[in-house]
Design a protein around this motif. Structure first.
Motif, PDB file in Angstrom:
ATOM      1  N   GLU A  35       0.765  -1.300   0.056  1.00  0.00           N
ATOM      2  CA  GLU A  35       0.028   0.011   0.093  1.00  0.00           C
ATOM      3  C   GLU A  35       0.780   1.268   0.069  1.00  0.00           C
ATOM      4  O   GLU A  35       0.484   2.300  -0.837  1.00  0.00           O
ATOM      5  N   LEU A  36       1.732   1.120   0.785  1.00  0.00           N
ATOM      6  CA  LEU A  36       2.913   2.422   0.727  1.00  0.00           C
ATOM      7  C   LEU A  36       3.420   2.623  -0.617  1.00  0.00           C
ATOM      8  O   LEU A  36       3.589   3.671  -1.077  1.00  0.00           O
ATOM      9  N   LEU A  37       3.840   1.370  -1.195  1.00  0.00           N
ATOM     10  CA  LEU A  37       4.368   1.629  -2.469  1.00  0.00           C
ATOM     11  C   LEU A  37       3.339   2.262  -3.423  1.00  0.00           C
ATOM     12  O   LEU A  37       3.938   2.959  -4.343  1.00  0.00           O
ATOM     13  N   ASN A  38       2.165   1.737  -3.338  1.00  0.00           N
ATOM     14  CA  ASN A  38       1.154   2.412  -4.286  1.00  0.00           C
ATOM     15  C   ASN A  38       1.140   3.758  -4.053  1.00  0.00           C
ATOM     16  O   ASN A  38       0.766   4.490  -5.097  1.00  0.00           O
ATOM     17  N   LEU A  39       0.979   4.191  -2.868  1.00  0.00           N
ATOM     18  CA  LEU A  39       0.828   5.718  -2.622  1.00  0.00           C
ATOM     19  C   LEU A  39       1.992   6.235  -3.005  1.00  0.00           C
ATOM     20  O   LEU A  39       2.106   7.588  -3.630  1.00  0.00           O
ATOM     21  N   ILE A  40       3.393   5.867  -2.945  1.00  0.00           N
ATOM     22  CA  ILE A  40       4.570   6.500  -3.443  1.00  0.00           C
ATOM     23  C   ILE A  40       4.583   6.515  -4.950  1.00  0.00           C
ATOM     24  O   ILE A  40       4.665   7.548  -5.608  1.00  0.00           O
ATOM     25  N   ASP A  41       3.889   5.419  -5.605  1.00  0.00           N
ATOM     26  CA  ASP A  41       3.715   5.489  -7.079  1.00  0.00           C
ATOM     27  C   ASP A  41       3.058   6.681  -7.653  1.00  0.00           C
ATOM     28  O   ASP A  41       3.281   7.589  -8.481  1.00  0.00           O
ATOM     29  N   LEU A  42       1.627   6.889  -6.749  1.00  0.00           N
ATOM     30  CA  LEU A  42       0.767   7.856  -7.274  1.00  0.00           C
ATOM     31  C   LEU A  42       1.475   9.223  -6.985  1.00  0.00           C
ATOM     32  O   LEU A  42       1.258  10.232  -7.996  1.00  0.00           O
ATOM     33  N   VAL A  43       2.201   9.518  -6.061  1.00  0.00           N
ATOM     34  CA  VAL A  43       2.906  10.571  -5.814  1.00  0.00           C
ATOM     35  C   VAL A  43       4.068  10.919  -6.832  1.00  0.00           C
ATOM     36  O   VAL A  43       4.154  11.939  -7.476  1.00  0.00           O
ATOM     37  N   LEU A  44       4.937   9.978  -7.357  1.00  0.00           N
ATOM     38  CA  LEU A  44       5.636  10.093  -8.448  1.00  0.00           C
ATOM     39  C   LEU A  44       4.973  10.448  -9.880  1.00  0.00           C
ATOM     40  O   LEU A  44       5.465  11.327 -10.502  1.00  0.00           O
ATOM     41  N   VAL A  45       3.890   9.693  -9.975  1.00  0.00           N
ATOM     42  CA  VAL A  45       3.354  10.162 -11.250  1.00  0.00           C
ATOM     43  C   VAL A  45       2.782  11.464 -11.196  1.00  0.00           C
ATOM     44  O   VAL A  45       2.761  12.185 -12.357  1.00  0.00           O
ATOM     45  N   GLY A  46       2.062  11.983  -9.772  1.00  0.00           N
ATOM     46  CA  GLY A  46       1.782  13.374  -9.701  1.00  0.00           C
ATOM     47  C   GLY A  46       2.870  14.189  -9.999  1.00  0.00           C
ATOM     48  O   GLY A  46       2.761  15.167 -10.720  1.00  0.00           O
ATOM     49  N   SER A  57      11.762  10.173 -12.853  1.00  0.00           N
ATOM     50  CA  SER A  57      10.784   9.954 -12.347  1.00  0.00           C
ATOM     51  C   SER A  57      10.265   8.480 -12.882  1.00  0.00           C
ATOM     52  O   SER A  57       9.842   7.624 -12.423  1.00  0.00           O
ATOM     53  N   LEU A  58      10.490   8.444 -14.475  1.00  0.00           N
ATOM     54  CA  LEU A  58      10.032   7.335 -15.011  1.00  0.00           C
ATOM     55  C   LEU A  58      10.752   5.891 -14.549  1.00  0.00           C
ATOM     56  O   LEU A  58      10.304   5.042 -14.323  1.00  0.00           O
ATOM     57  N   MET A  59      11.929   6.140 -14.297  1.00  0.00           N
ATOM     58  CA  MET A  59      12.901   4.937 -13.713  1.00  0.00           C
ATOM     59  C   MET A  59      12.476   4.544 -12.229  1.00  0.00           C
ATOM     60  O   MET A  59      12.269   3.782 -11.941  1.00  0.00           O
ATOM     61  N   ALA A  60      12.097   5.841 -11.436  1.00  0.00           N
ATOM     62  CA  ALA A  60      11.697   5.575 -10.140  1.00  0.00           C
ATOM     63  C   ALA A  60      10.245   4.769 -10.314  1.00  0.00           C
ATOM     64  O   ALA A  60      10.140   4.005  -9.467  1.00  0.00           O
ATOM     65  N   GLY A  62      10.977   1.400 -11.110  1.00  0.00           N
ATOM     66  CA  GLY A  62      11.389   0.529  -9.933  1.00  0.00           C
ATOM     67  C   GLY A  62      10.547   0.167  -9.019  1.00  0.00           C
ATOM     68  O   GLY A  62      10.433  -0.864  -8.555  1.00  0.00           O
ATOM     69  N   ILE A  63       9.532   0.994  -8.633  1.00  0.00           N
ATOM     70  CA  ILE A  63       8.668   0.822  -7.679  1.00  0.00           C
ATOM     71  C   ILE A  63       7.689  -0.309  -8.323  1.00  0.00           C
ATOM     72  O   ILE A  63       7.423  -1.402  -7.516  1.00  0.00           O
ATOM     73  N   THR A  64       7.255  -0.278  -9.456  1.00  0.00           N
ATOM     74  CA  THR A  64       6.500  -1.314 -10.060  1.00  0.00           C
ATOM     75  C   THR A  64       7.162  -2.596 -10.326  1.00  0.00           C
ATOM     76  O   THR A  64       6.573  -3.798  -9.787  1.00  0.00           O
ATOM     77  N   LEU A  65       8.382  -2.478 -10.512  1.00  0.00           N
ATOM     78  CA  LEU A  65       9.156  -3.896 -10.139  1.00  0.00           C
ATOM     79  C   LEU A  65       9.343  -4.491  -8.909  1.00  0.00           C
ATOM     80  O   LEU A  65       8.975  -5.591  -8.459  1.00  0.00           O
ATOM     81  N   LEU A  66       9.369  -3.395  -7.970  1.00  0.00           N
ATOM     82  CA  LEU A  66       9.367  -3.913  -6.610  1.00  0.00           C
ATOM     83  C   LEU A  66       8.137  -4.744  -5.975  1.00  0.00           C
ATOM     84  O   LEU A  66       7.972  -5.539  -5.476  1.00  0.00           O
ATOM     85  N   LYS A  67       6.997  -3.832  -6.478  1.00  0.00           N
ATOM     86  CA  LYS A  67       5.762  -4.574  -6.020  1.00  0.00           C
ATOM     87  C   LYS A  67       5.582  -5.743  -7.013  1.00  0.00           C
ATOM     88  O   LYS A  67       4.998  -6.811  -6.300  1.00  0.00           O
ATOM     89  N   TRP A  78      10.024  -9.079 -17.691  1.00  0.00           N
ATOM     90  CA  TRP A  78       9.628  -7.739 -18.740  1.00  0.00           C
ATOM     91  C   TRP A  78       9.911  -6.214 -17.980  1.00  0.00           C
ATOM     92  O   TRP A  78      10.205  -5.433 -18.377  1.00  0.00           O
ATOM     93  N   LEU A  79       9.648  -6.274 -16.675  1.00  0.00           N
ATOM     94  CA  LEU A  79       9.920  -5.054 -15.891  1.00  0.00           C
ATOM     95  C   LEU A  79      11.222  -5.026 -15.577  1.00  0.00           C
ATOM     96  O   LEU A  79      11.582  -3.756 -15.654  1.00  0.00           O
ATOM     97  N   MET A  80      11.990  -5.788 -15.497  1.00  0.00           N
ATOM     98  CA  MET A  80      13.471  -5.636 -15.349  1.00  0.00           C
ATOM     99  C   MET A  80      13.858  -5.010 -16.658  1.00  0.00           C
ATOM    100  O   MET A  80      14.703  -4.351 -16.448  1.00  0.00           O
ATOM    101  N   ALA A  81      13.550  -5.602 -17.724  1.00  0.00           N
ATOM    102  CA  ALA A  81      14.080  -5.180 -19.117  1.00  0.00           C
ATOM    103  C   ALA A  81      13.667  -3.861 -19.180  1.00  0.00           C
ATOM    104  O   ALA A  81      14.595  -2.880 -19.564  1.00  0.00           O
ATOM    105  N   ALA A  82      12.289  -3.448 -18.992  1.00  0.00           N
ATOM    106  CA  ALA A  82      11.953  -1.913 -18.901  1.00  0.00           C
ATOM    107  C   ALA A  82      12.924  -1.003 -18.248  1.00  0.00           C
ATOM    108  O   ALA A  82      13.231   0.007 -18.442  1.00  0.00           O
ATOM    109  N   SER A  83      13.167  -1.645 -16.950  1.00  0.00           N
ATOM    110  CA  SER A  83      14.071  -0.706 -15.858  1.00  0.00           C
ATOM    111  C   SER A  83      15.615  -0.620 -16.534  1.00  0.00           C
ATOM    112  O   SER A  83      15.914   0.676 -16.382  1.00  0.00           O
TER     113      SER A  83
END
Length: 176
Positions: free
Chosen positions: A64-75, A120-123, A126-131, A147-152
């Motif tokens: 849940e914290l990672l989801n919130l961080i993800d939203l903040v980074l997108v913002g 921002s895109l790398m962060a 990275g969070i998507t990969l961690l999740k 695929w997520l690792m390749a994108a990172s």
């Protein structure tokens, strides 16, 4: 008189091209509205998280914290795109009329903007990969993680190439 007739189509074309930048304004306004919706989504997610905090496992809390961080980074990414995009493509913001404008907006170069966007895109990547890694045992396949690792790695490589080319271009500009 013939010179005037041959010159007016060129002036009209230039005028149309210059005015076309204003077509971007509704797009930036749409992104500003989408940012407001993102704030609402963040608040709703935070509220739901707060209500279930005592019933969640440690892993679920981290997710849940990672989801919130993800939203903040997108913002943050949206703010960069809206403000710098308007300034780069529509018109300069008069700082005297907008004293609340962030100081970085006055001194950021187009190269620095690209680096901020890539960071921002790398962060976010990275969070998507961690999740995904945290959900690997339950509902994410190893192929998806690859695929997520390749994108990172791709984002990291593009960031490095961008920094290298800017450094090289900056060195050659100084040498001239």
């Amino acid at each position: 008189m013939a010179a005037d007739m041959s010159g007016w189509p060129g002036r009209v074309i230039v005028r149309i091209v210059l005015l076309s930048r204003w077509a971007m304004v509704p797009l930036f306004l749409g992104l500003a509205f989408a940012l407001a919706l993102l704030v609402v989504a963040f608040a709703a997610r935070l509220w739901a998280f707060a209500l279930q905090i005592f019933s969640l496992s440690e892993t679920a809390v981290i997710m849940e914290l990672l989801n919130l961080i993800d939203l903040v980074l997108v913002g943050g990414l949206m703010v960069i795109v809206i403000q710098s995009g308007y300034e780069n493509f529509v018109e300069q913001i008069d700082r005297r009329q907008a004293p609340e404008s962030p100081a970085w907006m006055m001194r950021i170069s187009f190269f620095e903007l690209k680096l901020k966007l890539f960071a921002s895109l790398m962060a976010i990547s990275g969070i998507t990969l961690l999740k995904a890694l945290m959900r690997l045992e339950t509902d994410v396949s190893e192929t998806q993680v690859r695929w997520l690792m390749a994108a990172s790695v791709l984002f990291l490589a593009a960031y490095a190439v961008l920094a290298f080319t800017e450094r090289f271009a900056g060195t050659s500009r100084r040498a001239e």
